[in-house]
Design a protein around this motif. Sequence first.
Motif, PDB file in Angstrom:
ATOM      1  N   VAL A  65       4.598   0.894   1.016  1.00  9.64           N
ATOM      2  CA  VAL A  65       3.424   0.389   0.296  1.00  9.64           C
ATOM      3  C   VAL A  65       2.410   1.490  -0.001  1.00  9.64           C
ATOM      4  O   VAL A  65       1.866   1.547  -1.111  1.00  9.64           O
ATOM      5  CB  VAL A  65       2.793  -0.789   1.064  1.00  9.64           C
ATOM      6  CG1 VAL A  65       1.401  -1.115   0.517  1.00  9.64           C
ATOM      7  CG2 VAL A  65       3.684  -2.021   0.956  1.00  9.64           C
ATOM      8  N   PRO A  66       2.097   2.413   0.936  1.00 14.37           N
ATOM      9  CA  PRO A  66       1.161   3.496   0.581  1.00 14.37           C
ATOM     10  C   PRO A  66       1.633   4.316  -0.626  1.00 14.37           C
ATOM     11  O   PRO A  66       0.820   4.680  -1.480  1.00 14.37           O
ATOM     12  CB  PRO A  66       1.110   4.343   1.852  1.00 14.37           C
ATOM     13  CG  PRO A  66       1.427   3.389   2.956  1.00 14.37           C
ATOM     14  CD  PRO A  66       2.458   2.461   2.378  1.00 14.37           C
ATOM     15  N   ILE A  69       1.107   2.205  -3.800  1.00 16.91           N
ATOM     16  CA  ILE A  69      -0.310   2.175  -4.169  1.00 16.91           C
ATOM     17  C   ILE A  69      -0.705   3.463  -4.891  1.00 16.91           C
ATOM     18  O   ILE A  69      -1.467   3.437  -5.865  1.00 16.91           O
ATOM     19  CB  ILE A  69      -1.178   1.963  -2.913  1.00 16.91           C
ATOM     20  CG1 ILE A  69      -0.982   0.541  -2.365  1.00 16.91           C
ATOM     21  CG2 ILE A  69      -2.652   2.224  -3.212  1.00 16.91           C
ATOM     22  CD1 ILE A  69      -1.626   0.321  -1.001  1.00 16.91           C
ATOM     23  N   ALA A  70      -0.172   4.583  -4.422  1.00 16.30           N
ATOM     24  CA  ALA A  70      -0.530   5.889  -4.984  1.00 16.30           C
ATOM     25  C   ALA A  70       0.294   6.271  -6.205  1.00 16.30           C
ATOM     26  O   ALA A  70       0.015   7.297  -6.850  1.00 16.30           O
ATOM     27  CB  ALA A  70      -0.377   6.975  -3.913  1.00 16.30           C
ATOM     28  N   SER A  71       1.280   5.472  -6.569  1.00 14.29           N
ATOM     29  CA  SER A  71       2.253   5.860  -7.589  1.00 14.29           C
ATOM     30  C   SER A  71       1.700   5.865  -9.012  1.00 14.29           C
ATOM     31  O   SER A  71       2.260   6.527  -9.895  1.00 14.29           O
ATOM     32  CB  SER A  71       3.463   4.909  -7.542  1.00 14.29           C
ATOM     33  OG  SER A  71       3.079   3.601  -7.994  1.00 14.29           O
ATOM     34  N   VAL A  77      -2.000  -6.209  -7.628  1.00 11.75           N
ATOM     35  CA  VAL A  77      -1.042  -6.699  -6.636  1.00 11.75           C
ATOM     36  C   VAL A  77      -1.245  -8.195  -6.461  1.00 11.75           C
ATOM     37  O   VAL A  77      -2.383  -8.678  -6.386  1.00 11.75           O
ATOM     38  CB  VAL A  77      -1.244  -5.985  -5.283  1.00 11.75           C
ATOM     39  CG1 VAL A  77      -0.487  -6.700  -4.163  1.00 11.75           C
ATOM     40  CG2 VAL A  77      -0.810  -4.530  -5.378  1.00 11.75           C
ATOM     41  N   TYR A  89      -2.407  -5.453   4.375  1.00  8.97           N
ATOM     42  CA  TYR A  89      -2.044  -4.936   3.055  1.00  8.97           C
ATOM     43  C   TYR A  89      -3.181  -5.039   2.047  1.00  8.97           C
ATOM     44  O   TYR A  89      -3.265  -4.210   1.135  1.00  8.97           O
ATOM     45  CB  TYR A  89      -0.791  -5.663   2.547  1.00  8.97           C
ATOM     46  CG  TYR A  89       0.403  -5.379   3.417  1.00  8.97           C
ATOM     47  CD1 TYR A  89       1.006  -4.124   3.417  1.00  8.97           C
ATOM     48  CD2 TYR A  89       0.892  -6.341   4.302  1.00  8.97           C
ATOM     49  CE1 TYR A  89       2.077  -3.844   4.244  1.00  8.97           C
ATOM     50  CE2 TYR A  89       1.967  -6.067   5.137  1.00  8.97           C
ATOM     51  CZ  TYR A  89       2.555  -4.816   5.104  1.00  8.97           C
ATOM     52  OH  TYR A  89       3.603  -4.532   5.938  1.00  8.97           O
ATOM     53  N   PRO A  92      -5.794  -1.616   2.177  1.00  7.51           N
ATOM     54  CA  PRO A  92      -5.418  -0.387   1.463  1.00  7.51           C
ATOM     55  C   PRO A  92      -5.278  -0.564  -0.047  1.00  7.51           C
ATOM     56  O   PRO A  92      -5.593   0.347  -0.811  1.00  7.51           O
ATOM     57  CB  PRO A  92      -4.101   0.043   2.109  1.00  7.51           C
ATOM     58  CG  PRO A  92      -3.590  -1.174   2.797  1.00  7.51           C
ATOM     59  CD  PRO A  92      -4.779  -1.953   3.199  1.00  7.51           C
ATOM     60  N   VAL A  93      -4.805  -1.726  -0.485  1.00 10.28           N
ATOM     61  CA  VAL A  93      -4.711  -1.992  -1.926  1.00 10.28           C
ATOM     62  C   VAL A  93      -6.088  -1.914  -2.568  1.00 10.28           C
ATOM     63  O   VAL A  93      -6.292  -1.249  -3.596  1.00 10.28           O
ATOM     64  CB  VAL A  93      -4.070  -3.373  -2.178  1.00 10.28           C
ATOM     65  CG1 VAL A  93      -4.302  -3.831  -3.611  1.00 10.28           C
ATOM     66  CG2 VAL A  93      -2.576  -3.332  -1.877  1.00 10.28           C
ATOM     67  N   ALA A  96      -7.919   1.527  -2.557  1.00 12.14           N
ATOM     68  CA  ALA A  96      -7.379   2.451  -3.564  1.00 12.14           C
ATOM     69  C   ALA A  96      -7.874   2.128  -4.972  1.00 12.14           C
ATOM     70  O   ALA A  96      -7.553   2.858  -5.916  1.00 12.14           O
ATOM     71  CB  ALA A  96      -5.854   2.413  -3.523  1.00 12.14           C
ATOM     72  N   LEU A  98      -7.149  -0.629  -6.681  1.00 10.39           N
ATOM     73  CA  LEU A  98      -6.302  -1.580  -7.388  1.00 10.39           C
ATOM     74  C   LEU A  98      -6.934  -2.975  -7.327  1.00 10.39           C
ATOM     75  O   LEU A  98      -7.787  -3.256  -6.491  1.00 10.39           O
ATOM     76  CB  LEU A  98      -4.911  -1.619  -6.774  1.00 10.39           C
ATOM     77  CG  LEU A  98      -4.078  -0.336  -6.880  1.00 10.39           C
ATOM     78  CD1 LEU A  98      -2.731  -0.520  -6.199  1.00 10.39           C
ATOM     79  CD2 LEU A  98      -3.896   0.095  -8.316  1.00 10.39           C
ATOM     80  N   LEU A 100      -6.568  -7.168  -6.838  1.00  9.42           N
ATOM     81  CA  LEU A 100      -5.767  -7.957  -5.906  1.00  9.42           C
ATOM     82  C   LEU A 100      -5.940  -9.447  -6.150  1.00  9.42           C
ATOM     83  O   LEU A 100      -7.051  -9.978  -6.128  1.00  9.42           O
ATOM     84  CB  LEU A 100      -6.182  -7.640  -4.464  1.00  9.42           C
ATOM     85  CG  LEU A 100      -5.451  -8.421  -3.364  1.00  9.42           C
ATOM     86  CD1 LEU A 100      -3.950  -8.118  -3.379  1.00  9.42           C
ATOM     87  CD2 LEU A 100      -6.039  -8.100  -1.994  1.00  9.42           C
TER      88      LEU A 100
END
Length: 373
Positions: A65-66, A69-71, A77, A89, A92-93, A96, A98, A100
């Motif tokens: 998952v990390p 998230i960084a990809s 999500v 989860y 961190p989402v 970053a 993102l 949710l």
Amino acid sequence: MTRSANETRIRYAVIGCGQISQQAFLPGLARADNSVLKALVTGNMEKAKALEARYGVRVWHYDEVPALIASGEVDAVYLATPNALHRRYAVPVLEAGLHLLLEKPMATSVEDCKAILAARRKGGGKLMIAYRLHCEPGTVELISRCRKGDFGSLLAFNSTFGQDFAEANHRGHSGYWSGPVPDMGTYPLNAVRNLFGEEPVQVHAAGTRTPGRGFNFDDTVSVTLRFASGKLAHFIVSYASAPVETFTLVGHKGSVQAGPCFMFGPSVGITYATKIDGQEDVRRHEPVEQFGGETFYFSDCILNDRDPEPDGEEGLRDVRVLAAVEESLRSGQTQVLAPIEALPGVSDRQVMRLPPVEEPEDSELIGVTPQSA
């Protein structure tokens, strides 16, 4: 892979590929033309191979998952893990940056909800709790009618919501926060908070365990709520009953009988009957794609930089009541909640009327023990 400046579709990862994701969210996503599936996350890599073949996207492991998230490959999500893993989860989402869409209940404690809200503030992304009925036409219509006073001053609410839950499903042995109160009780609780436009100040609960059942929680629970204005609400939820979903709403001028009122599906249209000053009327709403509708609404909020409703504060307010129910079941005592002002709540602008999709049968789900017995 980076997001194009003129991209008009929000790219989703789905974390948690259980029944709700496979049977409802993923089929419904096809109706949201401003949204697209880009990744799935599961802990079973044998299951992952089958999921990848069916959906045509990369399937990541929870340990990855990390990296996901960084990809740069996803914008948002949909998080549908077991409730106890939401904070792990969600934080961190959101940190970053993102966006949710988080399944209800928001988390398993008020503390965890506050940590999720803090992560949203840190990262700046949008957070919506997946109360799909906040975009459903019949539900929103009824809330609007209550606000307009169609039924007069509201007095009482009563609901029963139950199903025959399969003990073999993992949630049957995961304690209170996977049992009927957080799972099913969230529906009447959220409904009455929005119908009344108030927050409860007292909570009392009593539960029972059906002989012969192996659940490690009370499988049938009765909850009574008192509101500062004097309004009363009661609901019963059960994992050991025949399927039932109804509620009754009573005001000094009129009353409402609703059912079906909480569930979803291609043949489920929210329906309610009213009696006002002796005049009876029935409103039968056509089925809509509830999961696709909430996803379209959330993606539209992201694309147009609007704050979604229901947000994290809405989710926290349900969890504080659910936590009080848990304590009342443990202690046998009525729990007192601090008075707080009601949120602005649901808007007519949230209504989504997307045609429903066919759901896969339980036998078509990959690596899932179905919930229904």
